[in-house]
Design an enzyme around this catalytic site. Sequence first.
Site, mmCIF file in Angstrom:
data_model
loop_
_atom_site.group_PDB
_atom_site.id
_atom_site.type_symbol
_atom_site.label_atom_id
_atom_site.label_comp_id
_atom_site.label_asym_id
_atom_site.label_seq_id
_atom_site.Cartn_x
_atom_site.Cartn_y
_atom_site.Cartn_z
ATOM 1 N N SER A 80 41.910 35.252 39.703
ATOM 2 C CA SER A 80 42.646 34.690 38.566
ATOM 3 C C SER A 80 41.746 34.497 37.339
ATOM 4 O O SER A 80 40.547 34.204 37.475
ATOM 5 C CB SER A 80 43.231 33.329 38.969
ATOM 6 N N TYR A 137 45.406 36.705 32.037
ATOM 7 C CA TYR A 137 46.321 36.015 31.134
ATOM 8 C C TYR A 137 45.812 36.344 29.747
ATOM 9 O O TYR A 137 44.625 36.134 29.455
ATOM 10 C CB TYR A 137 46.281 34.498 31.340
ATOM 11 N N THR A 164 49.277 39.609 33.925
ATOM 12 C CA THR A 164 50.430 38.793 34.305
ATOM 13 C C THR A 164 51.377 38.707 33.121
ATOM 14 O O THR A 164 51.035 38.179 32.062
ATOM 15 C CB THR A 164 49.972 37.395 34.765
ATOM 16 N N LYS A 170 51.923 42.702 36.377
ATOM 17 C CA LYS A 170 52.437 41.795 37.418
ATOM 18 C C LYS A 170 53.577 40.961 36.842
ATOM 19 O O LYS A 170 53.441 40.373 35.765
ATOM 20 C CB LYS A 170 51.315 40.874 37.904
ATOM 21 N N HIS A 218 56.087 35.427 40.525
ATOM 22 C CA HIS A 218 55.055 34.395 40.421
ATOM 23 C C HIS A 218 55.251 33.349 41.526
ATOM 24 O O HIS A 218 54.998 32.158 41.344
ATOM 25 C CB HIS A 218 55.131 33.743 39.039
#
Length: 355
Positions: A108, A131, A157, A224, A248
């Site tokens: 992440s 992100y 994402t 994603k 998610h």
Amino acid sequence: MTGHGQAWPLTLADYAELARARLGPAVWDFVEGGAGAERTLAANVAAFEHVRLRPRVLTGLGLPHTKTEILGRVWDAPIGIAPMAYHTLAHPEGEVATARAGAPLVVSTFAGRTFEDIAAAASAPLWLQVYCFRDRTTTRRLVERAEAAGFEALVLTADAPRLGRRVRDLRNGFLLPSGVAPANLTGTGFSSPGGHAAAEFDAALDWSVVAWLRSISSLPVLVKGVLTASDAVLAREAGAGGVVVSNHGGRQLDRAPATFDVLPEIAAALGGGCAVLLDGGVRRGADVLACLALGADAVLLGRPVLHGLAAGGSDGVAGVLGIVTDELTEAMLLTGVPAPRDAGPALLTTASPAA
Ligand code: FNR
């Protein structure tokens, strides 16, 4: 633990029970919770309930193997680890312990350990979950650092212009415990994950961000959070090398469909040439086989990995992955599927809802 029979834990649910006993209630809620009324969270798991596999017998095939190729790399099994923020919430070693378990890992943006430390512990492919921040320089630096550390793909994402409304966290007033922080982002003083997202995420992204990511890195980009065939096609047209069918884990749009239910339309729309991964509600090896049958190249496991990490560090993560891989191997053997790519839709039938 009982004195007889095989050692406990035997299922992912056993690991969840162990983790619940170890994590404080607010951390447990942060990990387990979803957005809104948690309908999508529940739907992800429920979608697998009525799947039944049609066994073929006397195939003469012998033992199956689970190896599969994803973006040019051989994975031991079609099972990787979904990106999750702050593994350090579950175990002090965080993502370093997770990586040591030896499975492909999507790290992440909000990892609790540095990319370099994670890479030093990893033996399987590492991908970076991105992100995209309003300040593109921050994003670019993350990507460059991960690429330099040997990461092999970027996973953008796309379903989180801001974080979903997670009622459990709001009720608990959830804040990151001291010592838990984003190790790869400097100068961020946020202790609430939602506050951080609202302040810094770019909520106005469009498909051109895929080209931008490709322009700053040589790594393949996956998108994603794709839940429709139309968006899957747009992802491919934008230059993505793959999609992750994901809601998610039910943490963003409550009432988004279960990922397993939309997999067939997405796999059909892409028709090969673009990697298709799925996450959300995968809890058994037979769930993995059902996803392969409907066109997924691999699945990603989310919460169960944090359960394993909380229960037993790196060994716990390896335990969780080992259970799912063993179950997958057994389901392949009993249905007559010699290798992951041999699973097709003829494998599936649906039980009546009462069954
Ligand atoms: C997530 N997820 C997530 N996704 C992402 O793209 N970036 C992130 O930082 C996080 N963080 C995160 C934290 C926690 C605690 C959870 C549970 C989930 C979503 C994750 O990648 C994945 O989509 C789901 O968790 C998959 O569903 P299951 O396997 O948890 O049901």
